[in-house]
Design an enzyme around this catalytic site. Structure first.
Site, mmCIF file in Angstrom:
data_model
loop_
_atom_site.group_PDB
_atom_site.id
_atom_site.type_symbol
_atom_site.label_atom_id
_atom_site.label_comp_id
_atom_site.label_asym_id
_atom_site.label_seq_id
_atom_site.Cartn_x
_atom_site.Cartn_y
_atom_site.Cartn_z
ATOM 1 N N TRP A 248 105.933 122.515 62.269
ATOM 2 C CA TRP A 248 106.163 121.471 63.267
ATOM 3 C C TRP A 248 105.915 120.060 62.739
ATOM 4 C CZ3 TRP A 248 106.127 121.099 69.028
ATOM 5 C CH2 TRP A 248 106.729 122.208 69.625
ATOM 6 N N TYR B 75 108.812 126.150 56.850
ATOM 7 C CA TYR B 75 108.754 126.094 58.310
ATOM 8 C C TYR B 75 107.518 125.348 58.807
ATOM 9 C CZ TYR B 75 108.464 127.491 63.148
ATOM 10 O OH TYR B 75 108.389 127.471 64.511
#
Ligand SMILES: Nc1nc2c(c(=O)[nH]1)N[C@H]1C(S)=C(S)[C@@H](COP(=O)(O)OP(=O)(O)OC[C@H]3O[C@@H](n4cnc5c(=O)[nH]c(N)nc54)[C@H](O)[C@@H]3O)O[C@H]1N2
Ligand SMILES: Nc1nc2c(c(=O)[nH]1)N[C@H]1C(S)=C(S)[C@@H](COP(=O)(O)OP(=O)(O)OC[C@H]3O[C@@H](n4cnc5c(=O)[nH]c(N)nc54)[C@H](O)[C@@H]3O)O[C@H]1N2
Ligand SMILES: [Mo]
Length: 769
Positions: free
Chosen positions: A120, A118
């Site tokens: 950004w 996970y």
């Protein structure tokens, strides 16, 4: 690609999640960066992307932890982060890793690989780290994946039961221009923090939220901010200081007044909703003996009962928009504030009317409330994952610590896999996960941990194999984000730092060693053209004419135009619910959900309900000195990204991420502005520096996320101010298993060690040969 950018006389641009910038390469040293001319409100974060301070924390060469290199996978995992790395040639690192994949897959199967990874990462559709790593892992037979995200897990799981998915809702938030014309009262739980609206995942275009809010103010909208802090609004507003995690009690009391003063819209509740009749007895106290009166709520949430009652009346008498920030659902029982927001808005009966209804996250991202014409932009294809095993994203430490243990998710039972190899590309779990001391223990379980990173983050320092990756300034890409107005040619303006490579080239080289076809014979240029061509076709299908690739690349920008909207959320549903149902089982807004009820979960029954969180200011178990810690998103960076930049460092106090404390709480504890403090609970201890501020309500502390985790492994004290040292790693509920970072009590006192332990977050690790 080389040459195309240079041949053009037009501006050279780049894009980041925080916006679009013009870049001027310099003959010597870093390029200079300024906000794009199109953006009247650029984020200062981007001006520092090429700073020399960031180069000091770059990873120059592939690096392998000494014991892993000398003794093989699984060797001395407790030494992760504590022993030197050995820098090796790319071929050595890639050969080792290819052999390790063969070993793990043949011995344990692909279910032993966690590639959830996970994070950004950076803007750009092609060099998108998640897509890159997932495509690679899919091609070698699959991996254990994750569902949902840290941002919105509880909300994402509950909203489809109540009304519609967050994707559907976020795509049609009532636009700011409509609210300026129609909304007379804007009531927000958690403010409209424009610091957060610097971002949109994939690249914010023109920054428009501050202007949107000011236009509403100018048009006469009145704002009520229900929040533990008051500096999260870009316009004048009434501040109602609410105890963290108690909004549901307040919302129930607002609902109670609407119900008992005959202000609820019974026509709308009958025509567009189902289940109000199951919720009403709870609201009135017929089921549990507790009427959810303003007095009841006031004792819980700390807001005056008379003001609660008068606010309910004002909401019924006005065209009211109710907004709820995502932070409310990053808490234990985080489903409830979102479900209750929808319920309250349904009772007001203004859903689907211009300027009325509800929003889930005005201010959370730049795109919310600015719906440009949407078309599906091309992506780097990930392929199909042959492994179906997954975890809810925030259960990573549970998974590593408890292989084989069972968990529930959205009404079904699953079990945790037994993970041997972890691959992370584009995320920083030792920033983003809760209770990092627990994650440190869990991190000792896998035999091999691989991290692709541009920077020596805490996660990179805790890996076995670290592969240095380029930044977006060092490669060509295309930025495009849903709901945003600018599609940007991100042009390479710097040579890769040290020996860093693109994630794409790393996975392609690994794939060649494993005899699989990762690249399909295309290089960066070929993939950008393919992704652009797909986007252009999709745009054409929506009546949007994009230029050909050459013209786009030369111009550097495709502008969908600053005008968006007017958009009214759920307008069609309001006009004809039969013809335009919402995607719930009944096609109506579900205030009682038979589906959720059928899951028979003690911590998430069939209608919204107030639960006491395990840690909050009203908890019977709360220590006298304990305060509620809010760990919100940082003003000066995106999460942990660019924390070493001058812009982020300028926000530190004595080199530490500051903690905001009310004057009363500071005085009680003899803490003065600027003092170094120790923040602690049974989970951990950290050092921060106090900022004494009227913007914080008594009883509450605010320490923003993202300071690079800097744990002194001998004395167990975190030196930089990373709040996840002390946060709670339990699920929001057994429905969503979401992150509950905002449920956290801590104590705080002046730091007594002199001299204080120096910050080492930005030190590079030790190397040996
Ligand atoms: N206490 C608390 N914790 C929280 C939250 C909270 O509110 N409170 N919020 C949570 C939320 S909502 C989120 S979304 C998460 C965010 O957590 P993350 O998304 O993990 O945080 P980032 O700092 O953005 O991490 C991205 C990493 O990717 C790296 N990177 C950038 N570009 C590239 C690339 O091209 N390739 C590779 N390989 N790497 C790259 C960056 O250097 C950085 O280390 O944090 C969560 N954690
Ligand atoms: N600058 C910047 N912008 C970002 C990010 C970043 O890292 N930096 N991260 C992005 C990401 S990944 C996400 S998910 C979004 C997140 O967006 P949000 O979840 O909305 O962000 P937060 O800043 O955590 O919280 C918003 C506000 O809620 C308040 N709040 C906290 N707890 C409570 C509560 O119990 N009740 C009430 N009423 N208010 C409360 C906080 O004080 C804060 O002012 O932001 C995005 N934008
Ligand atoms: Mo997030």
């Amino acid at each position: 690609m080389t040459g195309l950018g240079k041949a053009s006389n037009s501006k050279i641009r780049t894009a980041a999640h925080w916006g679009v910038y013009e870049v001027v390469p310099q003959p010597v040293g870093s390029p200079s960066i300024r906000g794009a001319a199109e953006d009247s409100d650029p984020s200062p974060i981007g001006l520092h992307m090429a700073s020399g301070d960031l180069k000091k924390v770059r990873i120059a060469r592939p690096s392998v932890r000494r014991s892993w290199l000398e003794n093989g996978p699984g060797s001395s995992p407790h030494l992760r982060g504590r022993e030197p790395f050995v820098e090796v040639e790319w071929d050595v690192a890639l050969d080792l890793l290819a052999r390790e994949f063969e070993r793990v897959c043949s011995t344990f199967g692909n279910e032993a690989i966690f590639g959830g990874s996970y994070g950004w990462a950076s803007a750009g559709r092609f060099h998108h780290a998640q897509s890159q790593v997932h495509r690679f892992l899919n091609l070698i037979g699959g991996y254990v994946s994750h569902v949902d995200n840290y941002s919105l897990a509880a909300g994402r799981v509950i909203l489809p039961h109540a009304v519609a998915s967050t994707e559907i809702l976020l795509d049609q938030h009532t636009s700011f221009d409509v609210m300026a014309r129609h909304t007379t009262l804007f009531v927000t739980f958690g403010g409209v923090p424009v610091k957060n609206a610097q971002m949109s995942p994939g690249g914010a275009g023109r920054h428009r939220v501050t202007a949107g809010m000011r236009a509403m103010e100018k048009a006469g909208t009145r704002f009520v901010n229900i929040s533990p802090v008051c500096d999260n609004m870009p316009v004048d507003s009434e501040w109602l200081a609410v105890r963290p995690n108690t909004d549901v009690a307040l919302m129930l009391a607002l609902a109670f007044v609407l119900e008992t003063e005959n202000l609820a819209d019974r026509v709308f509740l009958n025509s567009h909703c189902t289940g109000y009749g199951r919720f009403r007895p709870y609201l009135l106290g017929h089921t549990d003996g507790i009427a959810k009166t303003p007095e009841w709520a006031s004792a819980i949430c700390g807001i005056d009962a008379d003001r609660i009652a008068s606010l309910a009346r004002e909401m019924a008498a006005s065209r009211t928009m109710i907004n709820v920030s995502w932070s409310l659902q990053r808490a234990v029982h985080g489903e409830q504030p979102f479900w209750m927001t929808v319920t309250l808005a349904a009772m007001l009966g203004q859903i689907g009317l211009p300027g009325g209804g509800f929003g889930v996250g005005y201010g959370a991202l730049n795109s919310v409330g600015h719906d440009n014409a949407r078309f599906k932009f091309g992506t780097f294809p990930q392929g199909r994952n042959p492994v179906s095993t997954f975890i809810p994203v925030a259960r990573v430490a549970d998974m590593l610590l408890n292989p084989g243990a069972s968990f529930t998710y959205n009404g079904k039972n699953y079990s945790y896999p037994d993970i041997r190899l972890v691959y992370w590309a584009g995320g920083n779990p030792f920033h983003h996960h809760q209770d990092l001391n627990r994650l440190l223990k869990a991190w000792e379980k896998p035999e091999t941990i691989v991290v692709n990173e541009p920077y020596w983050t805490s996660t990179a320092k805790l890996a076995d194999i670290v592969l240095p990756v380029t930044t977006s300034l060092e490669r060509n890409d295309i930025a495009a984000a849903g709901g945003e107005d600018l599609v940007v040619a991100m042009k390479k303006v710097e040579e890769p730092f040290g020996q860093s490579r693109n994630d794409f080239d790393i996975f392609d080289a690994l794939a060649k060693r494993l005899e699989i076809n990762f690249s399909e014979g295309l290089d960066e240029d070929g993939w950008l053209r393919r992704i652009y061509a797909v986007s252009r076709d999709n745009a054409a299908a929506r009546g949007i004419a994009m230029p050909d690739f050459e013209t786009f690349w030369k111009a550097g920008l495709f502008d969908l135009g600053p005008e968006a909207g007017p958009v009214v959320m759920l307008e069609a549903f309001r006009h004809a619910p039969g013809a335009n149902p919402v995607p719930t089982p009944s096609g109506l807004i579900e205030i009682f959900s038979e589906t959720v009820d059928s899951f028979a979960l003690a911590d998430c029954p069939g209608h919204p309900i107030w639960f006491e969180p395990p840690e909050w200011l009203g908890a019977a178990s709360r220590g006298e000195q304990e305060l509620h810690l809010i760990s919100d998103q940082p003003v000066r960076r995106l999460h942990s990204q660019l924390d070493a930049s001058p812009h982020s460092k300028a926000g530190k106090v004595a080199g530490r991420e500051p903690i905001h404390i009310s004057p009363a709480d500071a005085a009680d504890r003899g803490i003065a502005d600027g003092d170094l403090v120790e923040v602690f609970n049974t989970r951990g201890r950290l050092i921060s520096a106090a900022v004494v501020s009227d913007a914080i309500m008594p009883g509450v502390l605010r320490l923003s996320t993202g300071a690079w985790f800097d744990m002194d492994r001998d004395s167990n004290i975190e030196r930089h101010g990373n709040p996840n040292t002390v946060t709670l790693d339990i699920p929001a509920s057994s429905l969503s298993q979401g992150c509950s970072a905002q449920t956290c009590l801590v104590a705080i006192r002046r730091l007594d060690s002199d001299p204080p332990p120096p910050v080492q977050a930005f030190n590079t690790p030790d190397f040996t040969s």
